[in-house]
Design an enzyme around this catalytic site. Structure first.
Site, PDB file in Angstrom:
ATOM      1  N   GLU A   3     -27.547   8.779  24.238  1.00 44.39           N
ATOM      2  CA  GLU A   3     -26.839   7.548  24.598  1.00 44.39           C
ATOM      3  C   GLU A   3     -27.651   6.672  25.556  1.00 44.39           C
ATOM      4  OE1 GLU A   3     -24.233   6.268  23.465  1.00 44.39           O
ATOM      5  OE2 GLU A   3     -22.978   7.802  22.567  1.00 44.39           O
ATOM      6  N   SER A   4     -28.208   7.277  26.599  1.00 44.81           N
ATOM      7  CA  SER A   4     -28.768   6.463  27.691  1.00 44.81           C
ATOM      8  C   SER A   4     -30.126   6.914  28.202  1.00 44.81           C
ATOM      9  CB  SER A   4     -27.798   6.495  28.879  1.00 44.81           C
ATOM     10  OG  SER A   4     -27.714   7.821  29.406  1.00 44.81           O
TER      11      SER A   4
END
Length: 514
Positions: free
Chosen positions: A314-315
């Protein structure tokens, strides 16, 4: 490496043909000397294997592996317990059969004409090719023509010896190699990575899994085409074990459990990205330690390492990450999702991880109960990425295209179709970036494999270091000053106690006399 697929039709046809041929002569009942009767009388199925991520491994006290799970299911099928013996190399495996110490070899062994002259093969359930590997940054051979025994070492009993001998006789007369009787394929792969060895040969699946933890391992060339993998048992006139194996594989093919195990261990894809894997492992060393307690704290329904892999996808473990669509934080939550979970700051690491974990639990709870337990997480992750409504559409499309909506293998193949108008125009919830959801889940699985293997290796190294520290007490500066090596005296003044080089700086503890 080609996409690995089990040839289910082949298994089914082979099962019917061989079972029909063997059945009239099979003494399933009435005789106590046949293999099946002996195994059931003993109450134990003895299986020899090799320790590897694909075949058999123990992580935190729990046993894993494609061959291990299949062997456990076969033992259950026979109504007996499973006893696994781990050997160092392939030669030792076949010694177990020859000496009567094993009923079966389940270790990702390749079907080979030389082997089947002396041993009974079972059903063939996936395929591999044999590949020559080297270390990134070193010379890459483009052909076997100049490879010699000073460069190439292989494990004893390796099936590729027959292929190398044939190539030497027909194409590469200068080709030579060495067989190390004391080392297995895993050890030789590690020596290539460390630079101790130029080349070795291993199967494509083992290499693919190894690269998830050691991205510096690179494939130079394919030595063979795809070859089927099978189990082996003793070759004699008693066909009861062979018939039972055929019946077993046919049954797990029909009920779908064979496909689920294949998906679990072989379904993560075979594409490898050196740069991405290196970047991920650097982040494991430099960033993960600070976040690890939070992942462990909030990963209630899933393995914390899977939650960490989701967050990296995700990040890249950046608490301040923000996408053009407005999702933010370690778990990249939307504003609406964060509000529904009661979060006030999406860039706060703990809030983001706790919220992401709860949101994933909600997705898992929605997955139909008909989906097998070990595949529910993949459905939930796809829903986490593209929304649960679109996951329902994907299942519906799978049914319409003659697939199994409860099989992740079948459903994931339909995900890219959700962005194609001929398909999404006929679905309830319309267009979705299904190809992104597909890649999302596949990437997470790869990161999880890398993380589990990398952490396991670090734990192993730490355990070895602890043992070394117990066997070799640290040398004090005073002792170093007396040493006949001036540079050791200099180092002792600057570092207090040195613990880097056991061969120079440590003295073995004397063992207590019994």
């Amino acid at each position: 490496m080609k996409k690995l697929k089990i040839n289910y039709l082949f298994i089914g046809i082979l099962t019917l043909l061989l079972a029909a041929a063997l059945w009239p002569s099979i003494p399933w009942f009435g005789k106590t000397e046949n293999h099946i009767a002996a195994i059931q009388a003993r109450g134990v199925l003895r299986v020899s294997t090799i320790d590897s991520p694909l075949t058999y491994s123990v992580i935190n006290g729990k046993k894993y592996g494609l061959d291990y799970e299949l062997a456990q299911q076969f033992a259950n099928y026979l109504g007996v317990k499973l006893k696994v013996t781990v050997r160092q190399n392939i030669s030792q495996l076949f010694d177990d059969l020859d000496n009567g110490n094993a009923d079966l070899l389940a270790a990702g062994l390749v079907y080979d004409s030389a082997r089947v002259k002396n041993y009974q093969p079972g059903p063939m359930y996936y395929s591999v090719s044999q590949q020559l590997v080297y270390r990134v940054g070193q010379y890459r051979p483009r052909s076997l023509a100049t490879v010699n025994e000073n460069q190439l070492t292989i494990a004893p009993g390796h099936v590729v010896v027959n292929d190398l001998q044939r190539l030497k006789e027909t194409k590469f007369p200068d080709l030579s190699w060495k067989v190390d009787d004391k080392k297995g394929s895993t050890t030789l792969l590690e020596e290539v990575i460390s630079g101790k060895l130029d080349y070795t040969i291993a199967d494509s699946v083992a290499i693919s899994l190894f690269q998830r933890v050691h991205p510096e391992l690179a494939v130079a060339l394919d030595v063979t085409d795809e070859q089927p993998v099978t189990w082996f048992s003793r070759l004699d006139d008693d066909n009861t074990l062979s018939a039972a194996l055929l019946d077993f594989f046919n049954s797990i093919n029909e009920d779908g459990s064979l496909a689920r195990i294949e998906e679990k261990y072989l379904g993560h894809g075979d594409d490898f990205d050196y740069v991405d894997t290196r970047s991920f492992l650097r982040a494991v060393d430099n960033v993960l330690p600070e976040l690890e307690p939070l992942f462990k704290k909030y990963a209630k329904e899933i393995d914390w390492r899977l939650l960490a892999a989701i967050s990296y996808q995700e990040s890249h473990w950046d608490p301040l990450a923000t996408s053009p669509t407005g999702v933010r934080g370690l778990m990249m939550l939307t504003k609406n999702t964060a509000q529904s979970l009661g979060l006030t700051d999406r860039t706060d690491a703990e809030q983001s991880i706790s919220g992401g974990a709860r949101y994933l639990e909600d997705m898992m709870a929605k997955v139909p109960e008909t989906v097998p337990e070990d595949e529910r997480i993949w459905f939930a992750l796809a829903a986490y990425n593209m929304g649960y409504a679109h996951m329902l559409d994907a299942r519906s499309l799978t049914v319409k295209t003659k697939g199994n909506p409860d099989s992740w293998t079948d459903v994931k193949q339909r995900l890219p179709l959700l962005s194609q108008k001929p398909y999404y125009s006929k679905l309830t919830y319309g267009y979705a970036r299904g190809h992104e959801a597909y890649a999302y889940v596949e990437n997470i699985r790869k990161y999880q494999i890398s993380l589990v293997g990398y952490l396991q290796e670090k734990e192993k190294q730490e355990a070895e270091a602890m043992k070394l520290a117990q066997d070799y007490p640290a040398v004090s500066p005073e002792e170093l000053n007396k040493a006949p090596f001036p540079f050791l005296s200099f180092l002792s003044q600057s570092s207090g106690y040195l613990t880097h080089s056991p061969s120079l700086l440590f003295t073995p503890q004397k063992k207590e006399e019994k």
